[in-house]
Design a protein around this motif. Sequence first.
Motif, PDB file in Angstrom:
ATOM      1  N   ALA A   1       0.825  -1.210   0.000  1.00  0.00           N
ATOM      2  CA  ALA A   1       0.000   0.000   0.000  1.00  0.00           C
ATOM      3  C   ALA A   1       0.862   1.264   0.000  1.00  0.00           C
ATOM      4  CB  ALA A   1      -0.932   0.001   1.210  1.00  0.00           C
ATOM      5  N   LEU A   2       2.158   1.110   0.306  1.00  0.00           N
ATOM      6  CA  LEU A   2       3.070   2.242   0.267  1.00  0.00           C
ATOM      7  C   LEU A   2       3.480   2.533  -1.175  1.00  0.00           C
ATOM      8  CD1 LEU A   2       5.462   1.199   3.192  1.00  0.00           C
ATOM      9  CD2 LEU A   2       3.451   2.695   3.333  1.00  0.00           C
TER      10      LEU A   2
ATOM     11  N   GLU B   1       8.495   4.866  -0.948  1.00  0.00           N
ATOM     12  CA  GLU B   1       8.378   4.574   0.476  1.00  0.00           C
ATOM     13  C   GLU B   1       8.850   3.158   0.777  1.00  0.00           C
ATOM     14  OE1 GLU B   1       4.585   7.585   1.267  1.00  0.00           O
ATOM     15  OE2 GLU B   1       4.269   5.427   1.111  1.00  0.00           O
ATOM     16  N   GLN B   2       8.558   2.203  -0.112  1.00  0.00           N
ATOM     17  CA  GLN B   2       9.047   0.845   0.074  1.00  0.00           C
ATOM     18  C   GLN B   2      10.573   0.805   0.030  1.00  0.00           C
ATOM     19  OE1 GLN B   2       7.104  -2.184  -2.344  1.00  0.00           O
ATOM     20  NE2 GLN B   2       5.239  -0.959  -2.432  1.00  0.00           N
ATOM     21  N   GLU B   3      11.148   1.595  -0.853  1.00  0.00           N
ATOM     22  CA  GLU B   3      12.609   1.644  -0.950  1.00  0.00           C
ATOM     23  C   GLU B   3      13.207   2.216   0.332  1.00  0.00           C
ATOM     24  OE1 GLU B   3      15.982   3.064  -4.201  1.00  0.00           O
ATOM     25  OE2 GLU B   3      14.017   4.054  -4.168  1.00  0.00           O
TER      26      GLU B   3
ATOM     27  N   LEU C   1       1.772   2.145   7.632  1.00  0.00           N
ATOM     28  CA  LEU C   1       1.846   0.808   8.222  1.00  0.00           C
ATOM     29  C   LEU C   1       1.048   0.715   9.515  1.00  0.00           C
ATOM     30  CD1 LEU C   1       5.625  -0.097   7.730  1.00  0.00           C
ATOM     31  CD2 LEU C   1       3.683  -0.772   6.310  1.00  0.00           C
ATOM     32  N   GLY C   2       0.691   1.867  10.082  1.00  0.00           N
ATOM     33  CA  GLY C   2      -0.042   1.872  11.345  1.00  0.00           C
ATOM     34  C   GLY C   2       0.818   1.497  12.527  1.00  0.00           C
TER      35      GLY C   2
END
Length: 241
Positions: free
Chosen positions: A162-163, A167-169, A205-206
Amino acid sequence: MSATTIRVLIADDEPMVRTGVRTILGTDPGIEIVAEAGDGHEAVELACRHRPDVAVLDIRMPKGDGIETLASLGRLVPGTRVVILTTFGEDDYILRALGGGAVGFLVKAGEPEELLAGVRAVADGAAYLSPKVAARVVAHLAAADAGSSAGRRSSARARVDALTLREQEVLSHLGAGLSNARIARRLRVVEGTVKAHVSAILSGLGVENRAAAAVVAHEAGLISPTPDPGPSNGHAPGGRG
């Protein structure tokens, strides 16, 4: 904290462990040991007095174990970032410490370089999970899911997916223990941009802190954890992001 010195408190009820930690950290001229404690209550008292940048805490101590001490430090000395020392077989303690705000987890039997890298990383505002600790946490979470480890991994993967790709990197580097400054250098962007990405990652991610985000990254299979020792000098402090 000055630009060149990381002030550290060591807390462990075993004198030989304290001596070992002190000796290892003493090899870095950018680290200063400001106090040593043999139990949790003494650790809190000394932390209030010396206001260290980093507290290295044994997860099990008399007169307030590492979890209780962590909570007290969070209330009384919120500027002190906590690295927890653990041994195998203490998964529940690790998970409780993660939820309590610890930002570093190290195995006592690990390599000296991991201790140095962990202290530097958390002082610089990053999370640091020993690769062995990260693996234990992920394994424990999977086992706690009553055999639905595939479902848990899928859930973590969905949260990561969902990122944004950027952002995942950033998350992959965060999970490997890199600070914002080092991530910025890797990605050739300004540090403020990385900080904004990290804040978005935590929200997406909460989770409340970088250590918790790192666990999600490991669980999702986003990264293959390896220590990142970083530079040998001290770091400037960093924030939640």
